[in-house]
Scaffold this active site. Structure first.
Site, PDB file in Angstrom:
ATOM      1  N   ARG A 114     -10.225   7.172   3.220  1.00 42.11           N
ATOM      2  CA  ARG A 114      -9.434   6.076   2.650  1.00 42.11           C
ATOM      3  C   ARG A 114      -9.123   6.323   1.181  1.00 42.11           C
ATOM      4  NH1 ARG A 114     -13.660   2.258   4.112  1.00 42.11           N
ATOM      5  NH2 ARG A 114     -12.708   0.584   2.951  1.00 42.11           N
ATOM      6  N   ARG A 121       0.829  -1.212   0.000  1.00 42.91           N
ATOM      7  CA  ARG A 121       0.000   0.000   0.000  1.00 42.91           C
ATOM      8  C   ARG A 121       0.859   1.255   0.000  1.00 42.91           C
ATOM      9  NH1 ARG A 121      -4.898  -2.150   1.830  1.00 42.91           N
ATOM     10  NH2 ARG A 121      -6.657  -0.849   2.170  1.00 42.91           N
ATOM     11  N   ARG A 179     -19.404  -3.166   6.569  1.00 44.90           N
ATOM     12  CA  ARG A 179     -18.148  -3.011   7.305  1.00 44.90           C
ATOM     13  C   ARG A 179     -18.156  -1.722   8.120  1.00 44.90           C
ATOM     14  NH1 ARG A 179     -13.263  -4.138   3.144  1.00 44.90           N
ATOM     15  NH2 ARG A 179     -12.555  -2.225   4.131  1.00 44.90           N
TER      16      ARG A 179
END
Ligand code: AMP
Length: 221
Positions: A173, A93, A162
């Site tokens: 995000r 990432r 979630r």
């Protein structure tokens, strides 16, 4: 052609990585290694890693590179990954994670880095409708029809939204993705390992494009 296939899948949250990874994992008989799933399992088990990861995930931030690199180093040493290969989802990432992965995978290098390209406004729509099985991670799409309780077709677990799929966390995000993860596209693009796939097509069309790209990468290695 070497045995097994070693892949990285990239793309914004909601680009369809989870769904396509399940299909790739079955088609090529390779383990699907999702760092998000590993961390969520640790949260459920209440381990030290899980306690720390819970706070970080809920805040929409990234877990530290050193911890993530060790998790992947250990996982890739296991027999299934050594012999069959893997599809990595959610890792690397950051560029630091990608550099470390090149070291870990030096003996058996990655065949291909597949980027599922889907525009930001479309992934926001998709994530808002996303539901996931708490136990096996199978993804579902909410249609507006109330299903309470919603039971997973694959394993009978609870299907839920979630905790980090709230609009605020999604935007945070996605911002993180742009700033930290998209430089990876440049990193892998320069190394000639990146394949762009149009992720806005239907799941079957995306899968078809992925298998073509993977087969080309395997035969030319
Ligand atoms: P995902 O299911 O891939 O969206 O991951 C859920 C969350 O787990 C992310 O928002 C991060 O907080 C954390 N996470 C997963 N993979 C990594 C990684 N490679 N590096 C840092 N944090 C990660």
């Amino acid at each position: 052609m070497t045995a097994g296939v070693r892949l990285i899948i990239m793309g914004r949250q909601g680009a369809g990585k989870g769904t396509q990874c399940q299909r790739i994992s079955r088609h090529y008989v390779v383990p699907h290694i999702s760092t998000g799933d590993i961390l969520r399992a640790a949260v459920r088990e209440g381990t030290e890693l899980g306690k720390m990861a819970k706070q970080v995930i809920e805040a929409g931030r990234l877990v530290g590179d050193d911890i993530m690199i060790e998790i992947i180093r250990e996982r890739l040493e296991q027999d299934d990954a050594r012999t069959r290969g893997y599809i990595l989802d959610g890792f690397p990432r950051t560029v630091a994670q990608a550099v470390a992965l090149d070291g870990i995978a030096a003996e058996r290098p990655i065949h291909s880095v597949l980027d599922l390209d889907v525009p930001r406004d479309l992934v926001i729509q998709r994530i808002s409708a996303r539901r996931v099985c708490r136990d096996c991670g199978t993804n579902y799409v909410a249609t507006g029809q109330k299903r309470d309780p919603w039971i997973c077709d694959s394993c009978g677990g609870d299907v839920v939204q979630r905790d980090d799929d709230t609009p605020e966390s999604i935007n945070q995000r996605l911002d993180l993705y742009e700033s930290q993860t998209s430089p990876l596209l440049e990193f892998y693009g320069q190394g000639g390992r990146l394949v762009e796939i149009d992720g806005s097509l239907s799941p079957d069309e995306v899968f078809e494009a992925l298998t073509v790209a993977i087969d080309v990468a395997r035969t030319s290695s």
